[in-house]
Design a protein around this motif. Structure first.
Motif, PDB file in Angstrom:
ATOM      1  N   ALA A 152       0.855  -1.189   0.000  1.00 51.15           N
ATOM      2  CA  ALA A 152       0.000   0.000   0.000  1.00 51.15           C
ATOM      3  C   ALA A 152       0.888   1.236   0.000  1.00 51.15           C
ATOM      4  N   GLY A 153       0.544   2.225  -0.784  1.00 52.36           N
ATOM      5  CA  GLY A 153       1.328   3.450  -0.853  1.00 52.36           C
ATOM      6  C   GLY A 153       2.467   3.424  -1.851  1.00 52.36           C
ATOM      7  N   SER A 154       2.744   2.264  -2.444  1.00 52.94           N
ATOM      8  CA  SER A 154       3.818   2.158  -3.440  1.00 52.94           C
ATOM      9  C   SER A 154       3.381   2.826  -4.739  1.00 52.94           C
ATOM     10  N   PRO A 155       4.335   3.121  -5.638  1.00 52.60           N
ATOM     11  CA  PRO A 155       3.944   3.704  -6.925  1.00 52.60           C
ATOM     12  C   PRO A 155       2.916   2.843  -7.670  1.00 52.60           C
ATOM     13  N   LEU A 156       3.065   1.527  -7.583  1.00 57.81           N
ATOM     14  CA  LEU A 156       2.100   0.649  -8.239  1.00 57.81           C
ATOM     15  C   LEU A 156       0.729   0.764  -7.584  1.00 57.81           C
ATOM     16  N   ALA A 157       0.677   0.805  -6.271  1.00 57.14           N
ATOM     17  CA  ALA A 157      -0.611   0.942  -5.577  1.00 57.14           C
ATOM     18  C   ALA A 157      -1.296   2.244  -5.960  1.00 57.14           C
ATOM     19  N   LYS A 158      -0.513   3.308  -6.096  1.00 59.15           N
ATOM     20  CA  LYS A 158      -1.089   4.596  -6.491  1.00 59.15           C
ATOM     21  C   LYS A 158      -1.629   4.552  -7.910  1.00 59.15           C
ATOM     22  N   LEU A 159      -0.881   3.895  -8.823  1.00 56.49           N
ATOM     23  CA  LEU A 159      -1.351   3.747 -10.200  1.00 56.49           C
ATOM     24  C   LEU A 159      -2.649   2.938 -10.226  1.00 56.49           C
ATOM     25  N   LEU A 160      -2.698   1.844  -9.499  1.00 56.41           N
ATOM     26  CA  LEU A 160      -3.888   0.993  -9.492  1.00 56.41           C
ATOM     27  C   LEU A 160      -5.094   1.725  -8.911  1.00 56.41           C
ATOM     28  N   ALA A 161      -4.863   2.558  -7.923  1.00 58.50           N
ATOM     29  CA  ALA A 161      -5.967   3.309  -7.319  1.00 58.50           C
ATOM     30  C   ALA A 161      -6.650   4.199  -8.349  1.00 58.50           C
ATOM     31  N   THR A 162      -5.880   4.697  -9.321  1.00 55.47           N
ATOM     32  CA  THR A 162      -6.492   5.531 -10.367  1.00 55.47           C
ATOM     33  C   THR A 162      -7.410   4.716 -11.257  1.00 55.47           C
ATOM     34  N   LYS A 163      -7.257   3.400 -11.218  1.00 51.92           N
ATOM     35  CA  LYS A 163      -8.102   2.492 -12.008  1.00 51.92           C
ATOM     36  C   LYS A 163      -9.142   1.801 -11.142  1.00 51.92           C
ATOM     37  N   GLY A 164      -9.238   2.218  -9.878  1.00 53.01           N
ATOM     38  CA  GLY A 164     -10.246   1.654  -8.985  1.00 53.01           C
ATOM     39  C   GLY A 164      -9.845   0.360  -8.311  1.00 53.01           C
ATOM     40  N   ILE A 165      -8.577  -0.010  -8.394  1.00 57.82           N
ATOM     41  CA  ILE A 165      -8.112  -1.247  -7.756  1.00 57.82           C
ATOM     42  C   ILE A 165      -7.434  -0.865  -6.444  1.00 57.82           C
ATOM     43  N   THR A 166      -7.991  -1.341  -5.343  1.00 56.75           N
ATOM     44  CA  THR A 166      -7.517  -0.996  -4.006  1.00 56.75           C
ATOM     45  C   THR A 166      -7.401  -2.261  -3.164  1.00 56.75           C
ATOM     46  N   PRO A 167      -6.760  -2.158  -1.983  1.00 57.82           N
ATOM     47  CA  PRO A 167      -6.693  -3.333  -1.104  1.00 57.82           C
ATOM     48  C   PRO A 167      -8.072  -3.862  -0.716  1.00 57.82           C
ATOM     49  N   GLU A 168      -9.073  -3.011  -0.743  1.00 59.94           N
ATOM     50  CA  GLU A 168     -10.417  -3.433  -0.348  1.00 59.94           C
ATOM     51  C   GLU A 168     -11.090  -4.317  -1.400  1.00 59.94           C
ATOM     52  N   ASN A 169     -10.689  -4.189  -2.671  1.00 61.30           N
ATOM     53  CA  ASN A 169     -11.374  -4.974  -3.704  1.00 61.30           C
ATOM     54  C   ASN A 169     -10.435  -5.854  -4.527  1.00 61.30           C
ATOM     55  N   SER A 170      -9.206  -6.055  -4.031  1.00 64.22           N
ATOM     56  CA  SER A 170      -8.244  -6.869  -4.773  1.00 64.22           C
ATOM     57  C   SER A 170      -7.484  -7.778  -3.816  1.00 64.22           C
ATOM     58  N   ASN A 171      -7.149  -8.979  -4.276  1.00 66.55           N
ATOM     59  CA  ASN A 171      -6.367  -9.899  -3.462  1.00 66.55           C
ATOM     60  C   ASN A 171      -4.861  -9.752  -3.731  1.00 66.55           C
ATOM     61  N   GLN A 172      -4.460  -8.701  -4.412  1.00 61.41           N
ATOM     62  CA  GLN A 172      -3.066  -8.542  -4.817  1.00 61.41           C
ATOM     63  C   GLN A 172      -2.223  -7.726  -3.836  1.00 61.41           C
ATOM     64  N   PHE A 173      -2.832  -7.175  -2.796  1.00 63.73           N
ATOM     65  CA  PHE A 173      -2.137  -6.304  -1.873  1.00 63.73           C
ATOM     66  C   PHE A 173      -1.733  -7.049  -0.599  1.00 63.73           C
ATOM     67  N   GLU A 174      -0.663  -6.587   0.022  1.00 66.54           N
ATOM     68  CA  GLU A 174      -0.259  -7.163   1.317  1.00 66.54           C
ATOM     69  C   GLU A 174      -1.414  -7.039   2.296  1.00 66.54           C
ATOM     70  N   GLY A 175      -1.597  -8.073   3.082  1.00 70.09           N
ATOM     71  CA  GLY A 175      -2.655  -8.062   4.085  1.00 70.09           C
ATOM     72  C   GLY A 175      -4.015  -8.464   3.551  1.00 70.09           C
ATOM     73  N   SER A 176      -4.114  -8.727   2.233  1.00 74.40           N
ATOM     74  CA  SER A 176      -5.387  -9.148   1.656  1.00 74.40           C
ATOM     75  C   SER A 176      -5.317 -10.622   1.278  1.00 74.40           C
ATOM     76  N   ALA A 177      -6.416 -11.265   1.293  1.00 73.16           N
ATOM     77  CA  ALA A 177      -6.544 -12.675   0.899  1.00 73.16           C
ATOM     78  C   ALA A 177      -5.477 -13.568   1.521  1.00 73.16           C
ATOM     79  N   ASN A 178      -5.831 -14.782   1.734  1.00 73.94           N
ATOM     80  CA  ASN A 178      -4.940 -15.734   2.360  1.00 73.94           C
ATOM     81  C   ASN A 178      -4.186 -16.540   1.288  1.00 73.94           C
ATOM     82  N   TRP A 179      -3.071 -15.997   0.841  1.00 77.96           N
ATOM     83  CA  TRP A 179      -2.208 -16.766  -0.072  1.00 77.96           C
ATOM     84  C   TRP A 179      -0.772 -16.438   0.082  1.00 77.96           C
TER      85      TRP A 179
END
Length: 129
Positions: free
Chosen positions: A102-129
């Motif tokens: 969260a807060g990385s350049p990639l996270a900021k880019l994804l946020a502009t496309k509506g992809i956030t830790p709340e709706n994606s399993n790709q962020f640290e602390g999300s989904a169990n994998w």
């Protein structure tokens, strides 16, 4: 190379199949087999492309698909961004932990496309994998 133009997925160790009754006759059905030293069980997913082939155990296939699909979406966003604003791709790579911080350049880019830790399993602390 010609088989690629057929649009039929085909992967092999060599140019022709082994021949002879020991190789061409079915011995068992719905049993574990070894393919290139890898166990393949009934229900496992086999996924391949020109880079290689992997076996995904049935019990985790849905989760692996979700993760891989999410990564493909992110790759498309990064490619689009680098096409519009050329620069070093290293700003977005690698995903050191396997997940996006969260807060990385990639996270900021994804946020502009509506992809956030709340709706994606790709962020640290999300989904169990």
């Amino acid at each position: 190379d010609e088989i690629i133009s057929y649009g039929f997925p085909c992967f092999s160790y060599s140019t022709t199949a082994r021949q002879g009754p020991a190789y061409m006759q079915p011995w068992k059905c719905n049993d574990v087999v070894s393919v290139g030293g890898t166990a393949v069980r009934p229900g496992d997913a086999i996924v391949g492309d020109q880079d290689g082939v992997v076996v995904v155990p049935a019990k985790v296939a849905e989760m692996v698909y979700s993760i891989a699909h999410g990564r493909e979406e992110i790759e498309d966003i990064i490619k689009e961004e680098l096409t519009k604003n050329p620069g070093p791709p290293g700003i977005y790579y690698p995903f050191m932990s396997g997940k996006i911080k969260a807060g990385s350049p990639l996270a900021k880019l994804l946020a502009t496309k509506g992809i956030t830790p709340e709706n994606s399993n790709q962020f640290e602390g999300s989904a169990n994998w």
